[in-house]
Design a protein around this motif. Structure first.
Motif, mmCIF file in Angstrom:
data_model
loop_
_atom_site.group_PDB
_atom_site.id
_atom_site.type_symbol
_atom_site.label_atom_id
_atom_site.label_comp_id
_atom_site.label_asym_id
_atom_site.label_seq_id
_atom_site.Cartn_x
_atom_site.Cartn_y
_atom_site.Cartn_z
ATOM 1 N N LYS A 127 9.374 36.855 -70.320
ATOM 2 C CA LYS A 127 8.932 36.892 -68.885
ATOM 3 C C LYS A 127 9.532 35.617 -68.086
ATOM 4 C CE LYS A 127 4.973 36.968 -65.938
ATOM 5 N NZ LYS A 127 3.258 36.882 -65.917
ATOM 6 N N THR A 128 9.807 35.891 -66.996
ATOM 7 C CA THR A 128 10.629 34.974 -66.127
ATOM 8 C C THR A 128 10.390 35.007 -64.732
ATOM 9 O OG1 THR A 128 12.465 33.109 -65.734
ATOM 10 C CG2 THR A 128 12.987 35.518 -66.093
ATOM 11 N N THR A 129 9.882 33.905 -63.844
ATOM 12 C CA THR A 129 10.024 33.997 -62.379
ATOM 13 C C THR A 129 11.110 33.109 -61.984
ATOM 14 O OG1 THR A 129 8.558 32.274 -62.456
ATOM 15 C CG2 THR A 129 7.517 34.138 -62.090
ATOM 16 N N ALA A 130 12.200 32.721 -62.840
ATOM 17 C CA ALA A 130 13.262 31.551 -62.448
ATOM 18 C C ALA A 130 14.198 32.381 -61.623
ATOM 19 C CB ALA A 130 13.766 31.270 -63.903
ATOM 20 N N VAL B 221 16.079 36.569 -61.162
ATOM 21 C CA VAL B 221 17.484 35.743 -61.868
ATOM 22 C C VAL B 221 18.574 35.942 -61.086
ATOM 23 C CG1 VAL B 221 18.834 34.986 -63.845
ATOM 24 C CG2 VAL B 221 16.403 35.373 -64.271
ATOM 25 N N ARG B 222 19.301 34.919 -60.554
ATOM 26 C CA ARG B 222 20.616 34.983 -59.919
ATOM 27 C C ARG B 222 21.600 34.296 -60.515
ATOM 28 N NH1 ARG B 222 17.176 37.650 -57.748
ATOM 29 N NH2 ARG B 222 16.843 37.992 -55.322
ATOM 30 N N THR C 201 20.215 44.842 -62.307
ATOM 31 C CA THR C 201 20.072 43.324 -62.262
ATOM 32 C C THR C 201 20.595 42.655 -61.084
ATOM 33 O OG1 THR C 201 20.689 41.184 -63.234
ATOM 34 C CG2 THR C 201 22.371 42.817 -63.315
ATOM 35 N N LYS C 202 19.936 41.569 -60.376
ATOM 36 C CA LYS C 202 20.440 40.879 -59.317
ATOM 37 C C LYS C 202 21.295 39.666 -59.610
ATOM 38 C CE LYS C 202 16.181 42.210 -56.912
ATOM 39 N NZ LYS C 202 14.763 41.681 -56.261
ATOM 40 N N ILE C 203 21.608 39.459 -60.974
ATOM 41 C CA ILE C 203 22.681 38.350 -61.239
ATOM 42 C C ILE C 203 23.882 38.237 -60.757
ATOM 43 C CG2 ILE C 203 23.388 37.262 -63.233
ATOM 44 C CD1 ILE C 203 21.248 38.525 -64.885
ATOM 45 N N ILE C 204 24.215 37.019 -60.112
ATOM 46 C CA ILE C 204 25.215 36.860 -59.131
ATOM 47 C C ILE C 204 26.470 36.553 -60.049
ATOM 48 C CG2 ILE C 204 26.403 35.868 -57.391
ATOM 49 C CD1 ILE C 204 23.711 36.065 -56.050
ATOM 50 N N ALA C 205 25.902 35.256 -60.943
ATOM 51 C CA ALA C 205 27.251 34.528 -61.752
ATOM 52 C C ALA C 205 26.614 34.266 -63.205
ATOM 53 C CB ALA C 205 27.361 33.433 -60.960
#
Length: 231
Positions: A72-75, A103-104, A125-129
């Motif tokens: 779990k993460t809110t980061a 997470v980005r 996912t919303k990860i950009i990099a």
């Protein structure tokens, strides 16, 4: 008629007449407000950078080898450590799933050797990099497949005989990608349907690339191939 005005000198002369407690009280309020804002900022930093719960388990195929998963993460920024709870981490699993909704950016520490992702996931996912360590030598098939938000991979160098699995970046949002020196194999359909991909640079360490590596990359303008590749 004389205008009802007040001069600068009269204002300055009148200032000492005010109760000094007013000024002191205002200063205290400013300090309290500043401290409150600092505390709020500190809480946000904790929640958006450090508030991640990991789980560690032993690789069923290799005794003494440990892998890390996110529970779990809110980061916004996810830092994947190479050591956790006294154990050396060699594999990272499933960061592009529903446990990482905000997470980005992902940072993997040096020492990590593999990244695995469960095939067939439905979460977007919303990860950009993502930053891959210089020690990583295996990216599993479908690892970053359909990461449509992914625009940049920071990966400077890889160990000898590093493998990028089939469909590893297929359907991602990459615009440019430089395969690092040390990679020898690029799996089939590795960049399949990367519709925004414009440029790929391949080092001479690559000796084989699978079928359909750049299939349906509609924006692709430039590919620098390895001189040693066997197509």
């Amino acid at each position: 008629m004389k205008e009802n005005t007040i001069t600068r000198e009269e204002i300055v002369a009148a200032l000492p007449a005010y109760d000094r407690k007013v000024t002191t009280g205002a200063t205290v309020k400013v300090i309290i407000s500043f401290i409150s804002l600092a505390l709020v900022f500190a809480v946000l930093v904790y929640l958006k950078i450090f508030n991640t719960q990991f789980s560690v388990r032993e690789d069923s195929d290799c005794e003494g080898r440990y892998l890390l998963e996110v529970e779990k993460t809110t980061a916004w920024i996810l830092c994947c450590p190479a050591e956790y709870q006294g154990k050396e981490i060699k594999e990272i699993w499933d960061i592009g799933n529903s446990t990482c909704p905000d997470v980005r950016f992902v940072y993997m520490e040096d020492g990590i050797e593999e990244y695995q992702e469960s095939y067939g996931r439905e979460w977007e996912t919303k990860i950009i990099a993502i930053r891959l360590p210089d020690t990583i030598k295996y990216i599993a098939p479908h690892a970053f497949e359909n990461w449509s938000s992914l625009k940049k991979v920071y990966w400077d160098v890889a160990p000898e005989n590093t493998v990028i699995g089939a469909c590893a970046f297929a359907g991602s949002g990459l615009r440019e990608f430089t395969i690092p020196e040390g990679v020898t194999y690029v799996g089939w359909k590795c960049f399949y349907k990367c519709k925004k991909l414009e440029k790929v640079t391949m080092p001479d360490s690559v000796t084989k690339a699978g079928v359909g590596t750049f299939a349906y990359c509609k924006s692709l303008e430039e590919v620098q191939l390895s001189e040693n590749i066997d197509l």
